[in-house]
Design a protein around this motif. Structure first.
Motif, PDB file in Angstrom:
ATOM      1  N   LEU A 118      -5.242  11.077  -1.163  1.00  0.00           N
ATOM      2  CA  LEU A 118      -3.911  11.066  -1.774  1.00  0.00           C
ATOM      3  C   LEU A 118      -3.289   9.676  -1.707  1.00  0.00           C
ATOM      4  O   LEU A 118      -2.714   9.195  -2.689  1.00  0.00           O
ATOM      5  CB  LEU A 118      -3.009  12.077  -1.065  1.00  0.00           C
ATOM      6  N   ALA A 119      -3.398   9.029  -0.557  1.00  0.00           N
ATOM      7  CA  ALA A 119      -2.829   7.690  -0.407  1.00  0.00           C
ATOM      8  C   ALA A 119      -3.550   6.697  -1.315  1.00  0.00           C
ATOM      9  O   ALA A 119      -2.927   5.841  -1.952  1.00  0.00           O
ATOM     10  CB  ALA A 119      -2.904   7.252   1.056  1.00  0.00           C
ATOM     11  N   CYS A 120      -4.877   6.817  -1.383  1.00  0.00           N
ATOM     12  CA  CYS A 120      -5.654   5.930  -2.256  1.00  0.00           C
ATOM     13  C   CYS A 120      -5.264   6.122  -3.718  1.00  0.00           C
ATOM     14  O   CYS A 120      -5.160   5.145  -4.476  1.00  0.00           O
ATOM     15  CB  CYS A 120      -7.143   6.191  -2.089  1.00  0.00           C
ATOM     16  N   ALA A 121      -5.050   7.362  -4.124  1.00  0.00           N
ATOM     17  CA  ALA A 121      -4.683   7.625  -5.507  1.00  0.00           C
ATOM     18  C   ALA A 121      -3.372   6.945  -5.863  1.00  0.00           C
ATOM     19  O   ALA A 121      -3.225   6.388  -6.967  1.00  0.00           O
ATOM     20  CB  ALA A 121      -4.597   9.127  -5.746  1.00  0.00           C
ATOM     21  N   ALA A 122      -2.411   6.961  -4.945  1.00  0.00           N
ATOM     22  CA  ALA A 122      -1.138   6.287  -5.209  1.00  0.00           C
ATOM     23  C   ALA A 122      -1.340   4.793  -5.385  1.00  0.00           C
ATOM     24  O   ALA A 122      -0.729   4.163  -6.270  1.00  0.00           O
ATOM     25  CB  ALA A 122      -0.165   6.570  -4.062  1.00  0.00           C
ATOM     26  N   GLY A 159       0.825  -1.195   0.000  1.00  0.00           N
ATOM     27  CA  GLY A 159       0.000   0.000   0.000  1.00  0.00           C
ATOM     28  C   GLY A 159       0.859   1.246   0.000  1.00  0.00           C
ATOM     29  O   GLY A 159       2.079   1.189  -0.212  1.00  0.00           O
ATOM     30  N   PHE A 160       0.206   2.385   0.252  1.00  0.00           N
ATOM     31  CA  PHE A 160       0.896   3.668   0.277  1.00  0.00           C
ATOM     32  C   PHE A 160       0.383   4.481   1.457  1.00  0.00           C
ATOM     33  O   PHE A 160      -0.806   4.429   1.796  1.00  0.00           O
ATOM     34  CB  PHE A 160       0.664   4.436  -1.020  1.00  0.00           C
ATOM     35  N   GLY A 161       1.313   5.236   2.068  1.00  0.00           N
ATOM     36  CA  GLY A 161       0.952   6.042   3.210  1.00  0.00           C
ATOM     37  C   GLY A 161       1.255   7.507   2.989  1.00  0.00           C
ATOM     38  O   GLY A 161       2.124   7.869   2.186  1.00  0.00           O
ATOM     39  N   ALA A 162       0.520   8.360   3.708  1.00  0.00           N
ATOM     40  CA  ALA A 162       0.778   9.795   3.714  1.00  0.00           C
ATOM     41  C   ALA A 162       1.521  10.126   5.003  1.00  0.00           C
ATOM     42  O   ALA A 162       1.011   9.866   6.101  1.00  0.00           O
ATOM     43  CB  ALA A 162      -0.529  10.580   3.630  1.00  0.00           C
ATOM     44  N   ILE A 163       2.716  10.665   4.870  1.00  0.00           N
ATOM     45  CA  ILE A 163       3.549  11.007   6.019  1.00  0.00           C
ATOM     46  C   ILE A 163       3.452  12.499   6.285  1.00  0.00           C
ATOM     47  O   ILE A 163       3.674  13.318   5.379  1.00  0.00           O
ATOM     48  CB  ILE A 163       5.024  10.628   5.769  1.00  0.00           C
ATOM     49  N   VAL A 164       3.134  12.855   7.523  1.00  0.00           N
ATOM     50  CA  VAL A 164       3.051  14.250   7.944  1.00  0.00           C
ATOM     51  C   VAL A 164       3.873  14.414   9.210  1.00  0.00           C
ATOM     52  O   VAL A 164       3.648  13.695  10.199  1.00  0.00           O
ATOM     53  CB  VAL A 164       1.590  14.679   8.207  1.00  0.00           C
ATOM     54  N   LEU A 200      -3.164   5.692   5.618  1.00  0.00           N
ATOM     55  CA  LEU A 200      -2.658   4.531   4.892  1.00  0.00           C
ATOM     56  C   LEU A 200      -3.761   3.959   4.015  1.00  0.00           C
ATOM     57  O   LEU A 200      -4.873   3.697   4.485  1.00  0.00           O
ATOM     58  CB  LEU A 200      -2.190   3.453   5.877  1.00  0.00           C
ATOM     59  N   ALA A 201      -3.464   3.767   2.737  1.00  0.00           N
ATOM     60  CA  ALA A 201      -4.331   3.030   1.806  1.00  0.00           C
ATOM     61  C   ALA A 201      -3.588   1.740   1.488  1.00  0.00           C
ATOM     62  O   ALA A 201      -2.454   1.778   1.001  1.00  0.00           O
ATOM     63  CB  ALA A 201      -4.588   3.835   0.549  1.00  0.00           C
ATOM     64  N   PHE A 202      -4.228   0.606   1.758  1.00  0.00           N
ATOM     65  CA  PHE A 202      -3.512  -0.663   1.625  1.00  0.00           C
ATOM     66  C   PHE A 202      -4.393  -1.710   0.973  1.00  0.00           C
ATOM     67  O   PHE A 202      -5.624  -1.561   0.887  1.00  0.00           O
ATOM     68  CB  PHE A 202      -3.035  -1.158   2.990  1.00  0.00           C
TER      69      PHE A 202
END
Length: 269
Positions: A217-221, A176-181, A188-190
């Protein structure tokens, strides 16, 4: 006096993992999203499989440890299906369970007062609609990164460790992909479940980071990677989950099928 033992009532038998292959073809033949049940049957995720009869299943009951279940099939025998349904409903469970049924006649039979009825929505993805609404690149201060081992341990109620046996299998088969802030995995979209050419999406965002568009954003990735690999992104949720419903629509998904969805209450363990 008869010497014959009383016949045993019909009941579901738990299958050993070595016998899960007995339900593979019937599970794949169902005209709906059954990826969570397939994850159990294919041993990517923990759960249980019950069947009647055990050797040649006509009725199958699959439970994913996350609390989702599926009851399908029919014996065609008067009264037997009703007895098996009663067994499912009254089965001891430590937490509430979300049940799907097929065919629709099971839903008509399920009239227990303690069972709550909802609606499950399966979505259809449109690459064209996604291309038209794909979100812009992440804003300053937000990084989109590929999920690693730390993502497997992310806190929350919809996270990889609740859907996969271990981190190794998740990273090798799902990911999956995560958004880091500010150095924190905020969203997290997994991949929650895997099909032949499909990947079902799960999303979690930490409470203090919600409302900022990070999940989108994570889902789009993740969707971009699905398309690059020739895989179909899959989305499903309860109709009552308006946040998930809106997020799906903002990413090119449209509601395609609605099914009865039953919440079976917990009992004493």
């Amino acid at each position: 006096m008869s010497t014959n033992a009383d016949p045993q009532p019909p009941r579901l038998h738990e299958l050993p993992a070595s016998a899960y292959h007995r339900i593979t073809s019937s599970l794949r033949a169902l005209a709906r999203n059954t990826l969570f049940a397939r994850a159990v049957a294919e041993q990517d995720a923990p759960g249980q499989v019950f069947a009647y009869p055990a050797e040649s299943p006509a009725v199958v009951y699959v439970i994913h440890d996350y609390g989702m279940s599926l009851l399908y099939g029919s014996t065609g025998l008067a009264g037997v299906d009703e007895q098996l349904l009663a067994e499912v409903v009254r089965r001891p469970r430590c937490a509430a369970e979300w049940l799907q049924v097929a065919p629709a006649v099971w839903a008509e039979r399920l009239r227990e007062p303690a069972v709550e009825r909802y609606t499950r929505v399966n979505f259809r993805f449109s690459p064209q609609a996604y291309a038209a609404c794909r979100p812009s690149p992440a804003a300053a201060g937000v990084r989109i990164v590929r999920a690693d081992r730390s993502a497997f341990a992310m806190p929350g109620s919809v996270v990889p460790r609740l859907f996969w046996r271990d981190a190794e299998r998740f990273l090798a088969t799902g990911g999956g992909f995560g958004a880091i802030v500010d150095g924190e995995l905020a969203s997290l979209a997994f991949v929650s479940f895997v099909g032949d050419a499909a990947l079902e999406i799960g999303i979690e965002t930490l409470p203090h980071h919600r409302g900022r568009g990070l999940a989108r954003l994570a889902c789009a990735a993740l969707i971009d990677e699905c398309l690059a690999r020739g895989r179909e992104p899959v989305w499903a949720c309860r109709l009552e989950n308006t946040a998930s419903h809106r997020l799906a629509e903002s990413l090119g998904f449209t509601a395609a099928h609605h099914f009865p969805y039953f919440r079976l209450p917990s009992t004493a363990c």
